[in-house]
Design an enzyme around this catalytic site. Structure first.
Site, mmCIF file in Angstrom:
data_model
loop_
_atom_site.group_PDB
_atom_site.id
_atom_site.type_symbol
_atom_site.label_atom_id
_atom_site.label_comp_id
_atom_site.label_asym_id
_atom_site.label_seq_id
_atom_site.Cartn_x
_atom_site.Cartn_y
_atom_site.Cartn_z
ATOM 1 N N TRP A 51 62.354 78.822 -7.834
ATOM 2 C CA TRP A 51 62.634 79.642 -6.681
ATOM 3 C C TRP A 51 62.692 80.931 -7.002
ATOM 4 C CZ3 TRP A 51 68.086 80.690 -4.537
ATOM 5 C CH2 TRP A 51 67.851 81.091 -3.287
ATOM 6 N N ASP A 96 71.515 73.231 -9.913
ATOM 7 C CA ASP A 96 71.285 73.704 -8.660
ATOM 8 C C ASP A 96 70.868 72.462 -7.660
ATOM 9 O OD1 ASP A 96 70.782 75.026 -6.356
ATOM 10 O OD2 ASP A 96 69.166 76.406 -7.088
ATOM 11 N N ALA A 146 70.269 71.416 -4.000
ATOM 12 C CA ALA A 146 70.077 72.050 -2.743
ATOM 13 C C ALA A 146 69.417 71.179 -1.725
ATOM 14 C CB ALA A 146 69.139 73.369 -2.951
ATOM 15 N N LYS A 163 70.293 72.445 3.813
ATOM 16 C CA LYS A 163 69.053 71.708 4.234
ATOM 17 C C LYS A 163 69.594 70.419 4.629
ATOM 18 C CE LYS A 163 66.886 75.133 1.530
ATOM 19 N NZ LYS A 163 65.815 75.853 1.877
#
Ligand code: LMR
Length: 409
Positions: free
Chosen positions: A133, A214, A216, A249
């Site tokens: 990202w 991470d 997400a 999300k």
């Protein structure tokens, strides 16, 4: 500063953030047939990013019942953290000591974790697999840490360059941190297998590296439990870790910025000190996180009926993503690897020149590195998308990439 000196004269002009610029470009395109596979938001079969029913019901309840908007404190909504923790870490009674706090989105969690690291190990290296990202490296660099890069994705095979990744981590120095995507890798959709997680956990323990996970996209890949199996295995094996979490999300509350950061350390005394440092850092960064989104998620998780409704809606999103993946894989042999990947994203085996042509000639909007958000595709536009893409997939230089025999996962 002497009189007449311009206050901001030393700021350098910057190019626009590529993903945010892409949103604006797509919005400005008046072609009705345009296809938006750019920024990472879930879209339903009609192309809409709707508010989940469970979230809407919780928001209604929040508005009706909230009696005060007085400050909660730097840790945010503690019940939100309490309810989210078992979804992330499981219900096991033998959990290592951890402290978690609410943050403004996953980005806030990453930045807060980075600031904590910078306090304890100024300038420390953070290993980041490429590609990643685009915001990862700046988050760590802005906190005063030193991003270092190792290969993650093998564009030739469409799979993970795991040997090269492991080799780089073996050469990392004790005290370095390692950023790991918990599931549904952004931008490639590839995921470490459980054996690969085990090997990463072993090298972290053996070399004294700090994993920073991470997470997400929990629940948007294979399932709520499946998507954190690797993270849990890692956390069971390493003494210390950081976990940045985003609800943006999986609860589709993107602009509400709902996230959390957890620190794990086997030394309970250290958890208390880390807690004080995290709260002080949060206080100086944003003082207190915004409440509405986390309060909404808390209401969903605190009500068995709403929690069930959310799980069903999450499963619907996940199943749609995976059915689009299957349809893409069937549409062209060059896309076969996409079926086994997970989450919103895949990286197409095409050049940035092809990306520009697809945008200009066909109104197809994807990130410059050829990352697509598979949620932008549906029964009405998928054939048009693959037809436009086919000439670029059929080029000689890509003939063997991403083929069914590649180790895409
Ligand atoms: C993306 O990668 O498209 C999303 O995570 C949105 C963002 O903040 O970049």
């Amino acid at each position: 500063m002497s009189a007449g000196t311009e206050a901001f004269a030393r700021l350098a002009p910057l190019p626009a953030d590529a993903l945010l610029a892409l949103i604006a470009l797509c919005r400005a395109d008046l072609r009705t047939e345009k296809i938006d596979v750019g920024v990472g938001v879930y879209r339903d079969e009609a192309g809409a990013t709707t508010v989940l029913r469970a979230v809407k019901a919780a928001e209604d309840r929040l508005v009706a019942e909230q009696s005060s908007k007085a400050y909660l404190g730097a840790e945010g909504d503690q019940r939100f953290i309490e309810l989210l923790a078992p979804i992330v870490f499981g219900d096991g009674t033998n959990q290592p000591p951890r402290f978690g706090l609410q943050t403004p989105g996953g980005t806030g969690a990453l930045r807060l974790g980075a600031e904590l690291l910078a306090r304890t190990a100024p300038g420390a290296r953070v290993w980041i697999g490429t590609p990643t990202w685009p915001n990862h490296a700046p988050i760590f660099a802005e906190a005063g840490l030193t991003p270092a890069f190792h290969p993650y994705y093998d564009a030739t095979s469409g799979g993970i360059a795991f040997n090269a990744m492991l080799e780089a981590l073996h050469a990392a120095m004790p005290g370095d941190a390692v950023l790991l995507h918990g599931c549904s890798h952004n931008p490639t959709g590839t995921e470490l297998s459980i054996d690969e997680w085990r090997a990463v956990a072993a090298v972290c323990t053996g070399r004294g590296l700090l994993p920073f996970v991470d997470l997400a996209y929990q629940g948007l890949g294979t399932g709520l439990e499946e998507d954190v199996a690797g993270t849990r295995l890692l956390l069971d094996s390493v003494p210390d870790a950081l976990v940045a979490y985003s609800c943006d999300k999986n609860f589709a509350v993107y602009r509400e910025r709902v996230g959390a950061l957890w620190i794990q350390t086997r030394n309970p005394a250290r958890v208390a000190i880390a807690r004080d440092n995290l709260l002080a850092l949060a206080r100086s960064l944003w003082s207190m996180p915004p409440d509405h989104g986390a309060a909404t998620v808390r209401i969903v998780l605190d009500d068995p009926d709403l929690a069930d409704m959310w799980r069903v809606e999450l499963a619907t999103m996940r199943q749609r993503l995976n059915s689009v993946r299957t349809a893409l894989a069937v549409a062209h042999p060059g896309l076969a690897g996409i079926a086994a990947q997970r989450g919103l994203f895949s990286l197409l085996p095409i050049t940035s020149q092809a990306v520009t042509t697809l945008r200009e000639a066909h109104g197809i909007y994807m990130a410059d590195n050829a990352r697509i958000n598979v949620a932008g595709l549906n029964a009405a536009n998928l054939a048009r998308f693959t037809d436009a893409l086919t000439p670029f997939l059929d080029g000689d230089q890509f003939r063997n990439r991403f083929s069914a025999s590649s180790p895409g996962r």
